[in-house]
Write an enzyme that holds these catalytic residues in place. Structure first.
Site, PDB file in Angstrom:
ATOM      1  N   ASP A 203      49.805  69.112  44.053  1.00  0.00           N
ATOM      2  CA  ASP A 203      49.387  70.123  43.074  1.00  0.00           C
ATOM      3  C   ASP A 203      48.073  69.717  42.404  1.00  0.00           C
ATOM      4  O   ASP A 203      47.875  68.551  42.053  1.00  0.00           O
ATOM      5  CB  ASP A 203      50.488  70.247  42.006  1.00  0.00           C
ATOM      6  N   GLU A 245      46.528  71.183  47.513  1.00  0.00           N
ATOM      7  CA  GLU A 245      46.241  72.429  46.799  1.00  0.00           C
ATOM      8  C   GLU A 245      44.898  72.235  46.099  1.00  0.00           C
ATOM      9  O   GLU A 245      44.832  71.708  44.994  1.00  0.00           O
ATOM     10  CB  GLU A 245      47.317  72.757  45.768  1.00  0.00           C
TER      11      GLU A 245
HETATM   12  C1  NOJ Z   1      48.892  74.988  40.404  1.00  0.00           C
HETATM   13  C2  NOJ Z   1      50.228  75.656  40.461  1.00  0.00           C
HETATM   14  O1  NOJ Z   1      50.274  76.486  41.595  1.00  0.00           O
HETATM   15  C3  NOJ Z   1      50.404  76.443  39.189  1.00  0.00           C
HETATM   16  O2  NOJ Z   1      51.568  77.230  39.228  1.00  0.00           O
HETATM   17  C4  NOJ Z   1      50.424  75.490  38.020  1.00  0.00           C
HETATM   18  O3  NOJ Z   1      50.476  76.212  36.811  1.00  0.00           O
HETATM   19  C5  NOJ Z   1      49.183  74.586  38.014  1.00  0.00           C
HETATM   20  N1  NOJ Z   1      48.880  74.052  39.307  1.00  0.00           N
HETATM   21  C6  NOJ Z   1      49.351  73.426  37.055  1.00  0.00           C
HETATM   22  O4  NOJ Z   1      50.272  72.508  37.568  1.00  0.00           O
END
Ligand code: NOJ
Length: 589
Positions: A203, A245
């Site tokens: 993430d 991501e």
């Molecule tokens: C990306 C995630 O997809 C999202 O849902 C989240 O709020 C942020 N990262 C922070 O972790």
């Protein structure tokens, strides 16, 4: 489970939230025991990898991305024993499991942060990033949650300093300049690998390090740290993967693959909005351009492709003009905009158009990469923009037309979120049971196409060549891998379209439609002519002509000369070519 180290190249990934899938304990919240009961559904759908949204202990201010214990399970979802059983049961069905590694930040309720703010002398103080003067430090970093935060610094009244956060202020960023933080995260990675999971979605991975005078994204230090994660993975474990991501331009995502020594996969963020643009503009350009700008990646790496996910449809990777266009076309509802994006599910974005839904999946499943399906989108679930933040796209899975959509036996008021009840997308009309029973449903269409995709390695591993016919409403390309050659033709227009394809390199080859196994005329000398209905598409296997048979007897009547041009007029398609690949999916329609 197969032992292919490149399994992720052929993966069809299904993203889901435990809380939203199935509630086995009737408390209104989905749980691991419930998810296990629904694994047969996922196996039948044909997916072979599950990506779980965060399930760790958390105050749930950012739906679990605010973690207060990296080594536990939120009690509402079950126990560690339930989790391990889930992994085993998924594996038993040849389904792999990816989980979230949220490395960038913790919850402000995490004991580390509680310690850190309680005393400047605490060892945990240096787990986070502090300053006395927020106006001087890291000023070039953008704010991501624009609708909720004004700054990346928040004041902590307890310790009277400001702490750094890239997301909500209740998610303080960890300090990766502290080697103890780096080591601790490596150990957390090992902890979960030991439960048997197959990999991680990393993430918010671009933001691990901060440096003055930079945007504090994609820094070389971040890449060096990711390489150390990868080393840990490769040294001690087999066939496990990292999925980045990184919501960035593809040239900035490219380094996350390293030389094949960093992440195995990364999401292709810039492609996603361009698929929606191409559809509304009825023009292949947005997709062709972005794919041509996409740099090559190391041979063992792969893009993860998606149409929607649990967040808003992000428009960070398009120009301000393109963003305005997307808002005009797709965010009609006054509440649909969030941050720099649109908080709708796929079906409402497409006005519930069945042909558009199929077309976008044709593109998703056939461009180079591994497709990711967001739970519920396989049956065209709707959303609820009134729920705030991104909760409107995270409502309970719609299993049946019964109470609470068959998701839970709790009282409706107890559900973690209301089920969708509007007349178009409400669970009485959109649910898995009804669609399973209807051979022509979108759910059954998805099953057929997932199966079709899995028959050909070329979808996940093949090369891509755009054909660019004169009619630019058509998006056509060839995917090739070892002996497989696939031709994909998509009509982006809402009207019938004629087109001519230059298939000169495949003269004499026969086109066999992938799902029905129907044989089309062989390629002749003129361009190959096709017509496509509104938003229709074709997936073809190209079959080489069989080598001419050795004739024992002299042939008396010479064969008529091969017709030039229009396919179907006398092209040689001898019986020996009987389809090896035809009829891959039983057409139940
Ligand atoms: C990306 C995630 O997809 C999202 O849902 C989240 O709020 C942020 N990262 C922070 O972790």
């Amino acid at each position: 489970m197969d032992n292919d180290p490149l399994w992720y190249k052929d993966a069809v990934i299904y993203e889901l939230h435990v809380k939203a899938f199935f509630d086995s304990s009737s408390d209104g919240i989905g749980d691991f025991a419930g998810l296990i009961q629904k694994l047969d559904y996922l196996q039948d759908l044909g997916i072979n990898c599950i990506w779980l949204l965060p399930f760790y202990p958390s105050p749930l201010k950012d739906d679990g991305y605010d973690i207060s214990d990296f080594r536990g399970i939120l009690p509402d979802y079950g126990t560690m024993k339930d989790f391990r059983r889930f992994v085993r049961e998924a594996h038993r069905r040849n389904i792999r499991v990816l989980i979230e590694l949220v490395m960038n930040h913790t919850s402000d309720q995490h004991p580390w942060f509680q310690d850190a703010r309680a005393s400047k002398k605490s060892r945990k103080r240096k787990f986070y990033v502090w300053t006395d003067d927020p106006k001087k430090k890291y000023q070039d970093a953008r704010v991501i949650f624009l609708d909720a935060e004004k700054s990346n610094w928040a004041y902590d009244p307890e310790s009277k300093q400001y702490y750094w956060h890239r997301f909500y202020s209740l998610q303080p960023d960890l300090n990766y300049d502290n080697p103890i933080v780096c080591r601790t995260m490596l150990n957390i990675l090992s902890f979960w690998l030991n439960t048997g999971v197959d990999g991680f979605r990393l993430d918010a991975v671009p933001y691990l390090f901060e440096r003055d005078g930079t945007r504090c994204e994609n820094l070389p230090e971040t890449h060096a740290y990711l390489k150390s994660l990868r080393q840990r993975l490769d040294k001690r474990y087999k066939n496990r993967i990292l999925l980045a991501e990184a919501n960035q331009r593809s040239e900035d995502v490219r380094p996350y693959f390293g030389d094949g020594d960093e992440c195995h996969l990364a999401f292709h963020f810039p492609l996603m909005p361009r698929i929606f643009m191409a559809l509304r503009q009825e023009n292949n350009k947005p997709i062709i351009q972005i794919m041509e700008q996409t740099p090559g990646i190391p041979p063992d790496c792969q893009w993860a492709l998606f149409l929607r996910n649990h967040d808003e449809l992000t428009l960070e990777m398009v120009s301000p003009e393109e963003r305005e266009y997307m808002y005009q076309e797709y965010a009609e509802h006054p509440k649909a905009k969030l941050n720099l994006g649109i908080r709708h599910r796929l079906a409402p974005l497409l006005n519930n158009g069945r042909r558009q839904l199929e077309l976008l999946h044709s593109i998703l499943f056939s461009l180079p990469g591994s497709p990711v399906i967001y739970y519920g989108d396989e049956m065209g679930m709707g959303d609820n923009v009134y729920l705030g933040d991104r909760n409107g796209v995270r409502t309970p899975m719609q299993w049946t037309g019964d109470r609470n959509a068959g998701f839970s036996a709790a009282d409706a008021a107890q559900l973690y979120a209301p089920v969708i009840v509007d007349p178009v997308y409400g669970y009485q009309s959109v649910n898995a049971e009804a669609q399973s029973r209807t051979p022509t449903s979108f759910l059954n269409w998805m099953k057929r196409f997932i199966r079709a995709r899995k028959k050909f390695k070329a979808f996940g591993r093949g090369t891509l060549k755009f054909l660019e016919p004169k009619n630019n409403k058509i998006l056509a390309y060839i995917r090739q891998y070892e002996g497989e050659t696939l031709l994909i033709v998509n009509n982006l227009s809402r009207f019938v379209q004629p087109l001519e394809l230059d298939l000169a390199g495949h003269r004499g080859w026969t086109l066999v439609e992938v799902v029905g196994g129907v044989r089309f005329p062989a390629v002749g000398e003129l361009p190959y002519f096709l017509t496509l209905g509104p938003h229709a598409f074709y997936w073809f296997v190209l079959e080489k002509p069989a080598a001419p048979e050795q004739k024992k007897m002299p042939v008396k009547t010479p064969e008529k000369s091969e017709a030039k041009g229009n396919p179907g007029r006398g092209s040689k398609t001898g019986k020996a070519q009987a389809s090896r690949n035809s009829g891959v999916g039983e057409n139940t329609e």
